[in-house]
Enzyme design. Structure first.
Site, PDB file in Angstrom:
ATOM      1  N   THR A  37     -43.309 -38.373 -57.641  1.00 45.30           N
ATOM      2  CA  THR A  37     -43.892 -38.698 -56.347  1.00 45.30           C
ATOM      3  C   THR A  37     -44.601 -37.481 -55.782  1.00 45.30           C
ATOM      4  O   THR A  37     -44.363 -36.348 -56.204  1.00 45.30           O
ATOM      5  CB  THR A  37     -42.821 -39.112 -55.332  1.00 45.30           C
ATOM      6  OG1 THR A  37     -42.045 -37.954 -54.965  1.00 45.30           O
ATOM      7  CG2 THR A  37     -41.911 -40.189 -55.888  1.00 45.30           C
ATOM      8  N   ASP A  38     -45.452 -37.693 -54.800  1.00 44.79           N
ATOM      9  CA  ASP A  38     -45.913 -36.585 -53.975  1.00 44.79           C
ATOM     10  C   ASP A  38     -44.782 -36.234 -53.012  1.00 44.79           C
ATOM     11  O   ASP A  38     -43.803 -36.974 -52.868  1.00 44.79           O
ATOM     12  CB  ASP A  38     -47.193 -36.955 -53.235  1.00 44.79           C
ATOM     13  CG  ASP A  38     -48.060 -35.732 -52.940  1.00 44.79           C
ATOM     14  OD1 ASP A  38     -47.513 -34.619 -52.882  1.00 44.79           O
ATOM     15  OD2 ASP A  38     -49.274 -35.897 -52.753  1.00 44.79           O
ATOM     16  N   ALA A  39     -44.919 -35.113 -52.346  1.00 45.78           N
ATOM     17  CA  ALA A  39     -43.830 -34.614 -51.497  1.00 45.78           C
ATOM     18  C   ALA A  39     -43.462 -35.617 -50.417  1.00 45.78           C
ATOM     19  O   ALA A  39     -44.315 -36.038 -49.627  1.00 45.78           O
ATOM     20  CB  ALA A  39     -44.234 -33.291 -50.858  1.00 45.78           C
ATOM     21  N   SER A  40     -42.195 -36.023 -50.417  1.00 47.82           N
ATOM     22  CA  SER A  40     -41.631 -36.925 -49.408  1.00 47.82           C
ATOM     23  C   SER A  40     -42.305 -38.281 -49.365  1.00 47.82           C
ATOM     24  O   SER A  40     -42.175 -39.011 -48.369  1.00 47.82           O
ATOM     25  CB  SER A  40     -41.696 -36.270 -48.014  1.00 47.82           C
ATOM     26  OG  SER A  40     -41.022 -35.033 -48.010  1.00 47.82           O
ATOM     27  N   ALA A  41     -43.027 -38.670 -50.413  1.00 49.61           N
ATOM     28  CA  ALA A  41     -43.745 -39.947 -50.403  1.00 49.61           C
ATOM     29  C   ALA A  41     -42.801 -41.140 -50.362  1.00 49.61           C
ATOM     30  O   ALA A  41     -43.132 -42.187 -49.803  1.00 49.61           O
ATOM     31  CB  ALA A  41     -44.650 -40.035 -51.629  1.00 49.61           C
TER      32      ALA A  41
END
Length: 778
Positions: free
Chosen positions: A293-297
């Protein structure tokens, strides 16, 4: 412990390890917290691990670390608190040793680092941003740059990079435009393949290679209004033909990782989109790496966090895992909610094993179980080496673009130019020429335009004044700039933007040009991640500075240093010469000066169209005929078209010739097979350097499908060659035409070729060239 036997087959080692792991240990492999928070630096340069990290390792709760060596204002790691190249390698060895020696099964950590245009760590080489690297139109050079970045990263223990960015830009007001390759899917695909080859090489276990992570999957560059992470309104046909094309080619090249995008497409968040992550990526393309995932997605999926498609964290982790997510970047959603999701039956053990197995498989491929440590001396030797510094300059040389050169004002003659006034907010601001995702830099490492020009002339012949700041509308510095410029024969005005975060470098006194340090310094940042604009004009008082300098009647050369296009018609009309330098990296000042004084003939070409007005957006060359013709105030033609760039010499194009003007459709094998690259015919053209200087030309081939069952782009880039010719020299260029050049995505979302007429354009940019047609018969 058979998984430790390096002679066993890869899958046998993975299954052996999985069979011995607890559920908590498997979940731990999907967790990647912030790496720089896991230790503190000691006075002697060594590190001390935090007790929280030690406990997580002992209990099997961490599989990877994000950006352990990242340094920037966001991480609050500075030159003083950060680690040198040697110290960084020693630190990652310390972390790795603890993980192996104190976890129950001795599973190594996978270190992921940011490396968009150089490893984002103290001391690393800072290359030009991807937008400039793409402007070289030289995939081989870019591959060398990526290989150098991989070497610097792996030498310290980093094994994965979160690049390349393959998003296709549809609205350059988007702050992350600088991180992309521009607006064209074919060019992006060529550079994507070069990035994968340069970063990963032939073996991920090699001591100079890292995992390439393709991002952001998908449609991230086509967001509503150019706003970061905003919804994407795009049909599946366009998604496949445009935004997915570079990802598909990079997957075919062997990319080992893919990162999901923050955005949604037609209401479906990319982080939980099983069509994208399972059907397309794995089943259709055969991708066998891992998805991160992208950060905190994953958090954004929950109610009141953004997408609002689920109510609870358990549901968010369940739909993400089911869609195909294997690793969570910089978050704890999996560790917090996956155990309960398993208990509730929202997630199966098989799904958990599949994700954990993919992460473990990559660790085996990287050789982390067999060679987990690095040699700190290698890091000290290779990071920011002379060859890498020269490579950074070479990329900048080839990517800087000459947009205008009235009356051949450039190049300047260093022996006769007299005094030069170097004016402007970007003339001597080191961080402003580096772009986002950059680490703190020591004094003297970054060569600014002012310093580059000073290397050519006597000290007394180079005058300097900042004139104004990037965003500040104050006019207080213009009087001093006019006073300085009045003493010179030529003005080089360095304008643009900045993606520099607050590195504490201070500011500049507009009335004297001296550096100052203020606690209340106003940031120059008007581009970069999360910094989107409503306009493409110059911010602050920059245009007014140009107008007043223009009033002096002296030769006025404008240099843009920026992360997105500038739309300033007055400057386009009135400047004697214009250079687009994007963010040229640490050697940008030298490269720019070499072009200004003619030691280097500019060869950069635009990878996105520059509009005349923001109201024209979206303006990209491969739009469809149905887009219309004009607005009341102006038509839709850009100020500078895709592929455009001038040279100090002139190139003449002969008449194109085609080997076979008729191709039978029956002779073309199914274009979705390995026959994509089978040569159907060839087209050729002769290029002659009719000028007085040696130089590079980028010969561009565009194809138009004249009539098709779905509306088609006006033209599409399908091939290009960058060649070098001496004065009077000619070269015969031949382009093979393959099935892939002719295919389209039909209504059933299948790649196919339809019979009909195709037009080929060969020329120096998307707006001009010589044409020839051929026919595909039923």
């Amino acid at each position: 412990m058979s998984y430790k036997d390096a002679t066993l087959p890869l899958q046998a080692r993975v299954q052996s390890l999985l069979a011995q792991m607890t559920t908590e240990e498997k979940i731990g492999q999907l967790v990647q917290p912030f790496g720089w928070k896991m230790f503190t630096k000691n006075e002697d340069g060594s590190i001390t691990l935090t007790e929280a990290f030690k406990q997580d390792v002992r209990e099997g709760r961490i599989g990877a670390l994000y950006a352990a060596l990242r340094a920037d204002p966001w991480t609050e790691v500075t030159l003083e608190t950060g680690l040198s190249p040697r110290e960084g390698a020693e630190a990652l060895n310390t972390i790795q040793r603890y993980a192996i020696e104190h976890s129950r099964l001795g599973i190594p950590i996978m270190f992921g680092e940011e490396c968009s245009h150089g490893h984002m760590a103290i001391g690393a080489t800072v290359y030009p941003v991807p937008l400039l690297a793409a402007s070289t139109w030289n995939p081989e050079l870019y591959e060398r740059m990526c290989a150098a970045v991989a070497l610097e990263t792996r030498s310290q223990g980093g094994v994965a990079t979160y690049s390349p960015v393959l998003d296709i830009v549809r609205d350059p007001r988007w702050g992350r435009t600088e991180e992309t390759y521009g607006e064209d899917p074919h060019l992006a695909a060529e550079l994507a393949v070069a990035a994968v080859r340069g970063l990963q090489g032939k073996s991920l276990a090699a001591p100079d290679r890292v995992i390439a992570t393709l991002k952001h999957f998908a449609g991230y560059g086509a967001s509503e209004g150019g706003r970061n992470g905003a919804p994407v309104h795009m049909g599946l046909r366009e998604l496949h033909e445009v935004d997915l094309h570079p990802f598909r080619k990079a997957v075919e090249a062997g990319a080992a990782s893919v990162m999901t995008a923050y955005n949604e497409i037609d209401g479906i968040p990319c982080t939980s989109n099983d069509y994208l992550l399972d059907e397309v990526l794995r089943k259709q393309w055969g991708f066998d790496g891992f998805v991160i995932t992208d950060a905190s997605a994953m958090n954004m999926l929950m109610q009141d966090h953004g997408h609002n498609v689920v109510e609870t964290g358990e549901q968010a982790t369940a739909i993400s895992l089911a869609a195909g997510i294997d690793l969570e970047m910089s978050g704890y959603m999996f560790s917090r909610y996956l155990p309960a999701a398993l208990e509730q039956g929202l997630v199966s053990t098989e799904q958990l094993d599949q994700a954990a197995g993919r992460v473990l498989e990559m660790k085996f491929k990287l050789g982390l179980f067999d060679r987990p440590y690095v040699d700190p001396q290698v890091a000290a030797d290779v990071i920011h080496s002379p060859s890498h510094i020269e490579l950074a300059r070479e990329v900048a040389r080839e990517g800087i673009i000459l947009l205008k050169n009235d009356a051949q004002r450039l190049p300047l003659d260093a022996t006769a130019v007299g005094r030069i006034a170097v004016i402007g907010p970007n003339a001597n601001k080191p961080y402003n020429q580096l772009g986002d995702y950059t680490s703190p830099q020591p004094a003297g490492k970054i060569v600014t335009p002012l310093e580059g020009i000073r290397a050519y002339l006597a000290e007394e012949d180079v005058l300097y004044a900042p004139g104004c700041r990037i965003k500040d509308g104050s006019l207080e510095g213009i009087a001093y700039a006019l006073e300085v410029a009045a003493q010179a024969e030529t003005i080089v005005l360095v304008l643009g933007g900045s993606s520099a975060r607050d590195f504490g470098e201070g500011t500049i006194d507009l009335r004297t040009g001296q550096s100052l340090v203020h606690e209340s310094e106003e940031s120059d940042m008007e581009s970069g991640e999360g910094i989107d604009r409503v306009d493409l004009t110059l911010a602050g008082a920059q245009l007014e500075l140009f107008r007043q300098l223009q009033g002096l009647g002296k030769p006025l050369i404008v240099v843009y240093i920026n992360g997105r296009p500038v739309a300033e018609p007055h400057i386009d009309e009135q400047a004697d010469a214009i250079i687009e330098a994007w963010y040229p990296g640490q050697e940008g000042g030298h490269a720019l000066a070499e072009i200004l004084f003619g030691d280097v003939n500019p060869s950069g070409r635009l990878t996105l169209s520059i509009p005349r007005h923001v109201g024209q957006l979206p303006v990209y060359y491969n739009a469809r005929a149905t887009r219309g013709k004009r607005y009341l105030e102006m038509d839709l033609t850009p100020a500078y078209p895709f592929g455009y760039g001038l040279s100090y010499t002139h190139f003449e194009y002969g008449e194109p010739a085609i080997e076979s003007a008729t191709i039978a459709l029956s002779s073309i094998t199914n274009s979705a097979t390995q026959a994509d690259q089978a040569i159907l015919t060839t087209v050729s053209i002769q290029i002659t350097n009719s000028g007085q200087r040696a130089g590079h030309e980028v010969v561009q081939l565009y194809i138009t499908d004249v009539v098709a069952s779905t509306t088609r782009p006006a033209k599409q880039l399908k091939a290009f060659q960058k060649i070098h010719l001496h004065p009077g020299e000619s070269q015969h260029i031949t382009f093979p035409i393959t099935a892939e050049h002719l295919e389209m995505v039909n209504q059933a979302l299948n790649r196919t070729i339809e019979p009909g007429t195709f037009r080929i354009q060969l020329g120096p940019n998307s707006a001009e060239g010589k044409t020839i047609t051929f026919t595909v018969t039923p």
